[in-house]
Design a protein around this motif. Structure first.
Motif, short mmCIF file in Angstrom:
data_model
loop_
_atom_site.label_atom_id
_atom_site.label_comp_id
_atom_site.label_asym_id
_atom_site.label_seq_id
_atom_site.Cartn_x
_atom_site.Cartn_y
_atom_site.Cartn_z
N ALA A 143 -22.72 23.93 -9.82
CA ALA A 143 -23.83 23.21 -10.68
C ALA A 143 -23.86 22.22 -11.00
CB ALA A 143 -23.55 24.82 -11.79
N GLU A 144 -24.63 21.65 -11.24
CA GLU A 144 -25.36 20.33 -11.84
C GLU A 144 -24.98 20.65 -13.12
OE1 GLU A 144 -25.53 18.05 -10.39
OE2 GLU A 144 -26.12 18.65 -7.96
N ASN A 145 -24.98 19.55 -14.20
CA ASN A 145 -24.86 19.43 -15.22
C ASN A 145 -23.78 19.89 -16.05
OD1 ASN A 145 -27.17 17.47 -14.74
ND2 ASN A 145 -28.43 18.83 -15.04
N VAL A 146 -22.38 20.53 -15.57
CA VAL A 146 -21.47 20.57 -16.28
C VAL A 146 -20.13 20.47 -15.85
CG1 VAL A 146 -20.01 23.31 -15.51
CG2 VAL A 146 -22.20 23.09 -15.24
N ASN A 147 -18.69 19.86 -17.11
CA ASN A 147 -18.05 19.66 -16.83
C ASN A 147 -16.78 20.81 -16.06
OD1 ASN A 147 -18.30 16.83 -18.85
ND2 ASN A 147 -18.61 18.51 -19.83
N TYR A 148 -15.73 20.29 -15.44
CA TYR A 148 -15.26 20.72 -14.38
C TYR A 148 -13.86 20.32 -14.46
CZ TYR A 148 -19.08 22.92 -11.96
OH TYR A 148 -19.77 23.52 -11.38
N ARG A 149 -12.53 21.05 -15.21
CA ARG A 149 -11.49 21.33 -15.45
C ARG A 149 -10.85 21.44 -14.38
NH1 ARG A 149 -9.93 19.42 -20.02
NH2 ARG A 149 -11.41 19.10 -22.04
N PHE A 150 -8.75 21.20 -13.94
CA PHE A 150 -8.35 21.49 -13.18
C PHE A 150 -7.39 22.66 -13.88
CE2 PHE A 150 -4.09 20.89 -10.79
CZ PHE A 150 -4.91 21.82 -9.81
N ARG A 151 -7.43 23.92 -13.22
CA ARG A 151 -6.32 24.64 -13.64
C ARG A 151 -4.89 24.42 -13.88
NH1 ARG A 151 -7.77 30.11 -14.63
NH2 ARG A 151 -5.71 31.07 -15.39
N VAL A 152 -3.90 23.59 -14.16
CA VAL A 152 -2.34 23.41 -14.51
C VAL A 152 -1.78 24.43 -13.99
CG1 VAL A 152 -3.01 21.30 -15.82
CG2 VAL A 152 -1.60 22.63 -16.64
N PRO A 153 -0.44 24.69 -12.88
CA PRO A 153 -0.07 25.32 -13.11
C PRO A 153 0.79 25.18 -14.22
CG PRO A 153 0.97 24.11 -11.51
CD PRO A 153 -0.75 23.42 -12.40
N ASP A 154 0.95 26.16 -14.76
CA ASP A 154 1.51 26.36 -16.59
C ASP A 154 3.15 26.28 -15.97
OD1 ASP A 154 -0.85 25.57 -18.03
OD2 ASP A 154 -1.05 27.92 -18.52
N GLY A 155 3.91 25.34 -16.75
CA GLY A 155 5.24 25.52 -16.83
C GLY A 155 6.27 24.55 -15.76
#
Length: 275
Positions: A143-155
């Motif tokens: 969607a427009e006007n949204v921040n997106y984050r990458f989901r890191v593989p914890d550990g």
């Protein structure tokens, strides 16, 4: 053997300084039997200016740098200016979203200042506390006007042998958290844009300052997620001022433009790099 392809990737938010010149000089030397690419990383709409772009090209050539591909000379992977490559970055983001590896983040800057875990001074963003992270496997629509984050593989431990600094090791979720890949102003983060461009331009080795070691770990995760090859890395020591602080574009007196205007010659500068 495939041909060596290196790159220098200045950001035209100010005048190039001695630290840039020294790092780029190392990149040029390492690419002497291959190809050196200049990429104009101009995604900061507020701080990047045409006059800085022109000065960047002039001053880097004045110091003796030469590149075989770039915005001023063209090449097979044009355009070499990031603001002209936005569709490539959006395509990569949509792939991450479709795999459940990126998600929308509604946290404000104030929220992040309040919830951020302590982080190193040289890191470019704090360790995120996963406030907006959805359940595993959740797919987010673009969607427009949204921040997106990458989901890191914890550990997950990210290791690489740096060509200058030796073995490096970082742990996802501890040394860095879920990081921005897209901003609500419609632009990719440094991490995503750099990852996409290094793959698209077939870069075989990245030469840059040691302050970007954690960025390398992040970008390696993106490379793996997107099916890109991982180049070699060579992180240089940072150039410090007389107070022990790393050089930045605020150090106008040490900019190539000011040194050039003051009568300093490229030979004098390059001699200083060898001392």
């Amino acid at each position: 053997m495939s041909i060596y392809r290196g790159r220098i990737a200045p950001t035209p938010t100010g005048y190039m300084h001695l630290g840039h010149a020294r790092t780029f000089r190392v990149a040029q030397k390492r690419a002497q039997d291959g190809v050196l690419v200049l990429r104009n990383e101009d995604l900061d709409r507020h701080r990047c200016k045409p006059e800085f772009t022109q000065a960047m090209l002039e001053d880097l050539r004045w110091i003796g740098l030469a590149w075989q591909e770039g915005p001023d000379v063209g090449g097979p992977f044009a355009p070499y200016t990031q603001s002209e490559r936005l569709p490539l970055y959006e395509t990569a983001l949509r792939r991450l979203l479709s795999m459940g590896l990126a998600y929308a983040c509604t946290c404000s800057r104030k929220d992040l200042m309040r919830i951020a875990a302590p982080h190193a001074e040289d890191d470019d963003e704090p360790v995120y506390d996963n406030h907006c992270r959805p359940a595993p496997g959740a797919v987010t629509e673009f969607a427009e006007n949204v921040n997106y984050r990458f989901r890191v593989p914890d550990g997950e431990v990210i290791r690489f042998a740096d060509g200058n600094l030796g073995e490096q090791l970082f742990t996802a979720g501890q040394d860095f958290g879920d990081f921005l890949v897209w901003r609500k102003d419609g632009l990719p983060s440094y991490q995503l844009a750099c990852t996409v461009d290094d793959a698209a331009m077939q870069i075989t080795e990245v030469v840059r300052g040691r302050d970007l070691l954690k960025s390398t770990a992040r970008q390696m995760l993106l490379q793996n997620a997107l099916g890109y090859p991982t180049p070699a890395y060579f992180h240089t020591e940072l150039m410090l001022d007389e107070d022990g602080q790393r050089l930045a574009k605020r150090h106008d007196a040490l900019s190539l433009r000011m040194l050039r205007a003051g009568g300093i010659t490229p030979a004098e500068i390059l001699t200083g790099f060898q001392q």
